[in-house]
Design a protein around this motif. Structure first.
Motif, mmCIF file in Angstrom:
data_model
loop_
_atom_site.group_PDB
_atom_site.id
_atom_site.type_symbol
_atom_site.label_atom_id
_atom_site.label_comp_id
_atom_site.label_asym_id
_atom_site.label_seq_id
_atom_site.Cartn_x
_atom_site.Cartn_y
_atom_site.Cartn_z
ATOM 1 N N VAL A 163 2.105 10.441 -3.279
ATOM 2 C CA VAL A 163 1.835 10.764 -1.878
ATOM 3 C C VAL A 163 0.933 9.673 -1.310
ATOM 4 O O VAL A 163 -0.223 9.525 -1.720
ATOM 5 C CB VAL A 163 1.162 12.140 -1.741
ATOM 6 C CG1 VAL A 163 0.912 12.467 -0.263
ATOM 7 C CG2 VAL A 163 2.018 13.227 -2.384
ATOM 8 N N ASN A 164 1.462 8.879 -0.388
ATOM 9 C CA ASN A 164 0.711 7.777 0.209
ATOM 10 C C ASN A 164 0.085 8.226 1.524
ATOM 11 O O ASN A 164 0.752 8.813 2.378
ATOM 12 C CB ASN A 164 1.627 6.576 0.439
ATOM 13 C CG ASN A 164 0.879 5.400 1.039
ATOM 14 O OD1 ASN A 164 -0.215 5.064 0.596
ATOM 15 N ND2 ASN A 164 1.449 4.785 2.047
ATOM 16 N N SER A 215 -1.046 -0.242 1.568
ATOM 17 C CA SER A 215 -1.088 0.913 0.668
ATOM 18 C C SER A 215 0.317 1.398 0.326
ATOM 19 O O SER A 215 0.616 1.734 -0.821
ATOM 20 C CB SER A 215 -1.897 2.048 1.305
ATOM 21 O OG SER A 215 -1.924 3.176 0.469
ATOM 22 N N ASP A 216 1.193 1.414 1.329
ATOM 23 C CA ASP A 216 2.575 1.838 1.115
ATOM 24 C C ASP A 216 3.320 0.850 0.219
ATOM 25 O O ASP A 216 4.075 1.245 -0.673
ATOM 26 C CB ASP A 216 3.279 1.966 2.466
ATOM 27 C CG ASP A 216 4.746 2.381 2.330
ATOM 28 O OD1 ASP A 216 5.001 3.508 1.889
ATOM 29 O OD2 ASP A 216 5.625 1.560 2.663
ATOM 30 N N ILE A 256 -5.318 14.348 5.026
ATOM 31 C CA ILE A 256 -4.114 15.185 4.944
ATOM 32 C C ILE A 256 -3.435 15.005 3.585
ATOM 33 O O ILE A 256 -3.075 15.977 2.910
ATOM 34 C CB ILE A 256 -3.137 14.853 6.091
ATOM 35 C CG1 ILE A 256 -3.751 15.265 7.437
ATOM 36 C CG2 ILE A 256 -1.793 15.554 5.891
ATOM 37 C CD1 ILE A 256 -2.934 14.861 8.650
ATOM 38 N N ALA A 257 -3.262 13.750 3.186
ATOM 39 C CA ALA A 257 -2.631 13.472 1.888
ATOM 40 C C ALA A 257 -3.510 13.951 0.737
ATOM 41 O O ALA A 257 -3.016 14.513 -0.246
ATOM 42 C CB ALA A 257 -2.351 11.975 1.753
ATOM 43 N N SER A 264 -1.950 8.094 -3.419
ATOM 44 C CA SER A 264 -2.183 6.658 -3.273
ATOM 45 C C SER A 264 -2.770 6.401 -1.890
ATOM 46 O O SER A 264 -2.243 6.868 -0.887
ATOM 47 C CB SER A 264 -0.865 5.878 -3.437
ATOM 48 O OG SER A 264 -1.065 4.501 -3.181
ATOM 49 N N GLY A 265 -3.882 5.678 -1.854
ATOM 50 C CA GLY A 265 -4.514 5.388 -0.568
ATOM 51 C C GLY A 265 -5.618 4.368 -0.755
ATOM 52 O O GLY A 265 -5.574 3.547 -1.674
ATOM 53 N N ILE A 266 -6.621 4.418 0.133
ATOM 54 C CA ILE A 266 -7.748 3.504 0.002
ATOM 55 C C ILE A 266 -9.029 4.301 -0.218
ATOM 56 O O ILE A 266 -9.086 5.504 0.048
ATOM 57 C CB ILE A 266 -7.884 2.562 1.215
ATOM 58 C CG1 ILE A 266 -8.141 3.341 2.514
ATOM 59 C CG2 ILE A 266 -6.648 1.690 1.353
ATOM 60 C CD1 ILE A 266 -8.407 2.432 3.709
#
Length: 327
Positions: A40-41, A49-50, A80-81, A97-99
């Motif tokens: 989930v990005n 990130s994507d 949200i993610a 997955s994110g920052i």
């Protein structure tokens, strides 16, 4: 008789070996998720990130012989993610997955995250990147010290960022606090509009994602003063780091992280961490990330937790002193 006894012993030994292998096999297969994996990005398609998520997903799918899909869930600075993954079963089949800002800035600027910080734990810090401190040529400065002097002589500077609470926003606040220059932060809806604001002269400058700034730097439309990463930019190696220019406090890096529910069994977590590390070590992955000015980190476990905690403590102090908030 001796020969018969020897045969029986050999047969018994063989059976024991077969039994041991049979007992070991289930344990080995259970270290990986039993079904499809969803990453989930927390940002829209097309961004760094994507891109990291999809590069890693492709490598995981090939190595693990399992379906790995990427689902984009942008919004609320990654909250949200994060909420979706924090609520998912702790079976290794759902990965965020994110920052790092979701975990290092959001806890201090959002009244409510909507999810528990303790509910997620780092699987991998996949990559890092700095930001580029750039200004409109009309400002007439070419070094950070000249920028500071200009700011003090004009009673302030205006800086754009992609949004309230973004790394660029935080960096602008750090610049102001560490130099004594009054900085007015102007938020835009994304990195691209923030770069355009620098180009048009709506603001004096910005501390923004390097890939979006470099084309305009090459065209002479934005003056680069420094990059905020530990290393010089892979896209503009001629630009010094902030530490090299004396602005050590302005070392601000974005960490690209993969997180999983904290309750995920250690064996699954370890197997996934190794799979991520193997994926990030692939030469083609490194090459593609370098084109985005991203440095592969591949840090997991306790070291990753320490890095995020250090970032969170540092940013919390800045946020308290500047009064940063998100509506």
């Amino acid at each position: 008789m001796k020969q018969a006894s020897s045969v029986r012993r050999q047969a018994l030994l063989t059976l024991c070996c077969i039994g041991a292998l049979a007992a070991a096999s289930p344990g080995q297969t259970q270290t990986l998720p039993a079904g499809p994996i969803k990453i989930v990005n927390s940002f829209p398609p097309g961004g760094p990130s994507d891109i990291i998520s999809r590069l890693v997903a492709d490598k995981l799918e090939s190595a693990l012989k399992q379906t790995v899909v990427v689902e984009n869930k942008p919004g609320a600075g990654g909250n949200i993610a994060a909420d979706q993954v924090a609520r998912a079963p702790a079976d290794g089949q759902t990965i965020l997955s994110g920052i790092d800002t979701t975990f290092t800035i959001n806890p201090s600027i959002y009244k409510s995250l909507g999810w528990r910080l303790e509910g997620l734990t780092p699987l991998s810090i996949m990559a890092s990147s700095g930001l580029l401190l750039g200004v409109n040529p009309a400002l007439g400065v070419t070094t950070p010290q000249q920028l500071i002097d200009k700011g003090k002589s004009r009673q302030g500077l205006t800086f754009s960022s992609g949004s309230n609470g973004s790394p660029g926003h935080l960096a602008a606040e750090i610049l102001g606090e560490s130099t004594g220059v009054k900085v007015l932060h102007v938020p835009y809806k994304g990195n691209s509009p923030a770069v355009l604001a620098v180009l048009s002269g709506e603001v004096d400058g910005g501390i923004l994602a390097t890939p979006g700034m470099i084309p305009h730097v090459k065209a002479g439309k934005i003056v680069p003063l420094a990059v905020t990463s530990r290393k010089r930019s892979q896209l503009a190696p001629e630009v010094p780091t902030t530490a090299e220019t004396g602005l050590k406090e302005l070392q601000v890096e974005v960490l690209y992280v993969a997180m999983i529910p904290t309750a995920t069994p250690p064996a699954i977590r370890a197997a996934l961490a190794k799979a991520f590390a193997d994926a990030l070590a692939q030469p083609d992955v490194k090459d593609k990330l370098a084109q985005l000015d991203l440095f592969v980190e591949s840090v997991s476990g306790t070291e990753a937790e320490v890095m995020l905690a250090r970032q969170r403590d540092r940013y919390a102090s800045i946020i308290r002193s500047t009064g940063m908030t998100v509506d």
